[in-house]
Design an enzyme around this catalytic site. Structure first.
Site, PDB file in Angstrom:
ATOM      1  N   LYS A 245       5.442  10.850 -23.066  1.00  0.00           N
ATOM      2  CA  LYS A 245       5.754  12.416 -23.439  1.00  0.00           C
ATOM      3  C   LYS A 245       5.268  12.797 -24.726  1.00  0.00           C
ATOM      4  CE  LYS A 245      10.493  13.594 -23.746  1.00  0.00           C
ATOM      5  NZ  LYS A 245      10.692  14.844 -24.676  1.00  0.00           N
TER       6      LYS A 245
ATOM      7  N   ARG B  20       1.072  16.599 -27.339  1.00  0.00           N
ATOM      8  CA  ARG B  20      -0.029  16.455 -28.381  1.00  0.00           C
ATOM      9  C   ARG B  20      -1.432  16.722 -27.954  1.00  0.00           C
ATOM     10  NH1 ARG B  20       4.476  14.200 -30.192  1.00  0.00           N
ATOM     11  NH2 ARG B  20       5.321  14.382 -32.485  1.00  0.00           N
TER      12      ARG B  20
ATOM     13  N   GLY C 105      12.243  20.141 -27.065  1.00  0.00           N
ATOM     14  CA  GLY C 105      12.425  20.314 -28.613  1.00  0.00           C
ATOM     15  C   GLY C 105      10.956  20.190 -28.774  1.00  0.00           C
TER      16      GLY C 105
ATOM     17  N   ARG D 291      19.910  23.381 -30.171  1.00  0.00           N
ATOM     18  CA  ARG D 291      19.595  22.498 -31.257  1.00  0.00           C
ATOM     19  C   ARG D 291      18.804  23.258 -32.336  1.00  0.00           C
ATOM     20  NH1 ARG D 291      15.994  18.327 -27.592  1.00  0.00           N
ATOM     21  NH2 ARG D 291      15.664  17.409 -29.527  1.00  0.00           N
TER      22      ARG D 291
ATOM     23  N   SER E 181      11.430  12.655 -39.272  1.00  0.00           N
ATOM     24  CA  SER E 181      11.512  13.578 -38.197  1.00  0.00           C
ATOM     25  C   SER E 181       9.866  13.681 -37.873  1.00  0.00           C
ATOM     26  CB  SER E 181      12.156  14.565 -38.164  1.00  0.00           C
ATOM     27  OG  SER E 181      11.671  15.738 -36.974  1.00  0.00           O
TER      28      SER E 181
ATOM     29  N   ASP F 253      15.203   7.282 -29.526  1.00  0.00           N
ATOM     30  CA  ASP F 253      15.546   7.597 -28.471  1.00  0.00           C
ATOM     31  C   ASP F 253      16.097   6.385 -27.340  1.00  0.00           C
ATOM     32  OD1 ASP F 253      14.635  10.271 -28.607  1.00  0.00           O
ATOM     33  OD2 ASP F 253      12.743   9.837 -27.581  1.00  0.00           O
TER      34      ASP F 253
END
Ligand code: CDP
Length: 695
Positions: A22, A27, A97, A125, A171, A352
């Site tokens: 994903k 990207r 997100g 979020r 992040s 995740d």
């Protein structure tokens, strides 16, 4: 990390592949859109999140072709860094997100005005972690709803200056947004983070010719930190030729499934992305005792890279040379699991997968501790709270902490509901648990998996060994139904009480007769299939078995009244009734994992059932049990007479008479306790399950 060449075909492992990564797919779409020239992309994840990115790009004038369901290759002509058009309407980022945060950076850097919005979960979020640093560097935003949340308008004005930013929490989304803003504005950008978050952006930009520098910054006083930077531009992006690797986060679900014994002898998962910033779960799973081998594919460019997939510490450091994404095959077998502790620097590399670690922990020996993972509270759901609630609802002991969980492993059967809370990874983690032996879990929102793993449920089914069909036949009052129900509960199978169907037909006939609309009792034997169909009797699958529905009711006590019991054997000998009920009964066992009880289950309905029992008990003992069960204080002799009469009718009829199937084991329960009966059956089924799985 053990690497060997084991696991040749013929080893009993089932070979599977997972959909495209994903993170890499987002990207690939976005960077190809910004490139100058035509990119070729293969294996792009067709999940809902990536569709959100594709749709947003289309709304900004990029001709992104349909992302096909099978990952087929396509070409995409980029519009160049300056070619994005301001969209006419808000860009809907759906549940994604990554789409929202990466686009905030792109739009701010490119100076393109646009409003970003998303679904209810995404609107919950935080976004200031991205807009905050961008604003400090000159970009301007307007929050159109609640503070720190979507919808947010990128004003596309003001001068973006670039700069240096230190992230408080590692992040990849924030790091990528800042690097993209630097790239598109042509201003220098440096991002420092306290741990290495996934580095797909850096790798892909480098592969497209942008000199992204990454470095590990030694910190004499403590843990190492990481930086990624781009110098002043302009930078042009060369087109991509990319085959997206299988998503390691999706593969993790199948690894857990196989380890829990939900995939027979095990799985061979091919073409999995092994970027070291993503494979922290492999180390944690291995610590938990998961029987796992990793076979790297032919190492392409970054030599030595794939071999240390487990060592996030050495990942992504590069002198700027072209680095691809390493891939490989995972071999996983059923495993004896042990508790572990997860925390600190390894958290970013398996963020995740933490709900899944908690699910494995529920089946491990000991208490597993997960800490330093407060970030989980602001994912698609509050994954700490939701994981804790769901595990508890199934019967697992869990303690919740602000930044993690303690999960106490258990071997007890686990059953119940696990709401997905609009979170694909929660749906899949509990789907995996539900597909493992001894568990029965209902996930309320199965379609959620489309976000990242289309075809997930079909994949679980294809991986699962067929679970046996178990039949318990025998005369009235031999304890079949209670035994069958308990056996099903302990094994996580579904229970089907076939007698309830004959009772339901009897009830419907009685009611029709009484209301004057149906046939009188004397003519029941001439019943037709059309008349039966009009009763609208069906079997419906519930959490622990099949329920009989009659019209819009689910009768239970009404099925066991003396009026029904007296007549049911006469109804059960009517050929039309038997043949009409056959299809519905057989349909319950298509996927296996059913425990049925009745008179002809092992002989007529499921002649191929893998495990068959024929329960008998002395007439007097059966009468005693029946009286205890119905608590109507009747007389023992009279009850025995009633049972004997029903046995004679059931055994003497021409169609599907009561008798032991030649391959059924006779179990005399006269002197057995209930626990003894149940465990005799459970043990035989377990033996049969193992013979499906074991070597
Ligand atoms: O619980 P009990 O053993 O008294 O009976 P049941 O399982 O509720 O079944 C009621 C009646 O349905 C039996 O006496 C049989 O006449 C009929 N039956 C059947 O013919 N075939 C089956 N597979 C199950 C029940």
């Amino acid at each position: 990390m053990s690497v060997n060449d084991g696991g040749q075909p013929g080893d009993g492992l089932t070979t599977v592949r997972v959909p495209g990564d994903k993170s890499v797919s987002h990207r690939a779409l976005l960077f190809a859109a910004l490139a100058e020239g035509e990119s070729r992309l293969e294996g792009v994840l067709p999940g809902a999140d990536c569709q959100s990115t594709a749709a947003a790009l289309r709304a900004m004038g990029v001709a992104v072709p349909e992302v096909s369901a099978d990952g087929a290759p396509f070409t995409l002509r980029g519009v160049g860094g300056g070619g994005l058009r301001a969209p006419d309407a808000p860009l809907d980022c759906g549940n994604s997100g990554t789409t929202a945060r990466l686009l905030l950076g792109v739009l701010a850097g490119a100076g393109v005005p646009a409003t970003l919005d998303g679904d209810a979960s995404l609107r919950g979020r935080p976004m200031r972690r991205v807009t905050g640093p961008l604003e400090a560097m000159g970009a301007r935003f307007r929050e159109k709803g609640v503070m720190d949340r979507l919808p947010i308008r990128v004003l596309g004005e003001g001068e973006f200056r670039g700069g240096r930013w230190v992230l408080p929490v590692a992040s990849a989304q924030v790091k990528s947004a800042l690097l993209l803003a630097g790239l598109l504005s042509g201003r220098p950008m440096e991002v420092e983070e306290p741990g290495l978050s996934r580095d797909h952006t850096e790798r892909m930009l480098r592969a497209m010719g942008v000199p992204v520098r990454t470095a590990r910054v030694g910190d004499p006083g403590g843990a190492d930190r990481w930086t990624a930077s781009i110098g002043a531009g302009p930078h042009a992006l060369a087109p991509l030729d990319l085959r997206v690797p299988g998503d390691p986060s999706s593969a993790a679900f199948l690894v857990a499934l196989a380890a829990l014994g939900g995939a027979g002898k095990g799985l061979r998962i091919e073409g999995v992305g092994l970027n070291p910033t993503r494979t922290g779960f492999l180390d944690v799973f291995r610590r938990m005792g998961v029987d796992l081998e990793v076979i790297p594919d032919e190492v392409h460019r970054g030599a030595g890279d794939a071999g240390d997939a487990g060592d996030a510490g050495d990942a992504g450091v590069s002198d700027g040379s072209d680095v691809g994404e390493p891939t490989g095959t995972l071999l996983v077998r059923p495993s004896r699991l042990e508790a572990t502790e997860v925390g600190g620097r390894e958290i970013p590399s398996l963020i995740d997968e933490l709900p899944l670690v908690a699910v494995l922990a529920a089946r491990a020996r000991g208490v597993t501790r997960i800490r330093d993972a407060a970030e989980l509270r602001v994912k698609e759901s509050d994954r700490i709270a939701v994981t804790a609630q769901n595990l508890r609802a199934l019967g697992v002991t869990v303690r919740e902490f602000p930044d993690g969980l303690d999960v106490e492993g258990t071997e007890a059967p686990l059953a119940g509901r696990a709401p997905a809370h609009h979170d694909h990874r929660i749906a899949m983690a509990f789907g995996v648990l539900g597909a493992s032996p001894g568990c029965r879990v209902e996930v309320d929102d199965p379609a959620m998996v489309e976000v990242s793993f289309p075809g997930f449920w079909a994949c679980l089914r294809d991986c699962a060994p067929r679970r046996p069909v178990v039949t318990l036949d025998g005369p009235a009052g031999s304890g079949k139904s209670t035994t069958a129900r308990e056996v099903a509960a302990r094994l996580g199978y579904l229970h089907l009480d076939s007698g309830a169907l004959y009772r339901a037909v009897t009830l419907a006939l009685l009611e029709a007769d009484r209301s004057g609309r149906g046939r009188p009792e004397a003519e029941w034997s001439e019943l037709t299939v059309e008349e039966l169909e009009a009763f609208d009797i069906a079997l419906e699958r519930g959490a622990d078995g099949f329920r009989v529905r009659v019209g819009d009711r689910y009768p239970e006590a009404e099925l066991r009244t003396p009026e029904v019991t007296e007549r049911v054997s006469a109804v059960a000998r009517i050929p039309a009734v038997r043949s009409w009920l056959l299809g519905a009964q057989r349909a319950t066992a298509r996927e296996g994992g059913v425990v049925t009880d009745g008179r002809d289950m092992g002989t007529v309905v499921f002649p191929d059932a893998e495990v068959k029992f024929f329960l008998v008990a002395d007439l007097e003992e059966r009468a005693r049990r029946r009286l205890a069960e119905t608590r109507d204080g009747g007389e023992l002799g009279a009850e025995a007479d009633r049972l004997a009469r029903r046995d004679r009718e059931d055994a003497g009829r021409a169609v599907a008479p009561l008798r032991r199937a030649p391959d059924a084991e006779e179990l005399d329960t006269t002197h057995l306790t209930f626990e003894e009966q149940v465990s005799r059956v459970v043990e035989r089924v377990r033996g049969r399950e193992d013979s499906h799985r074991g070597p």
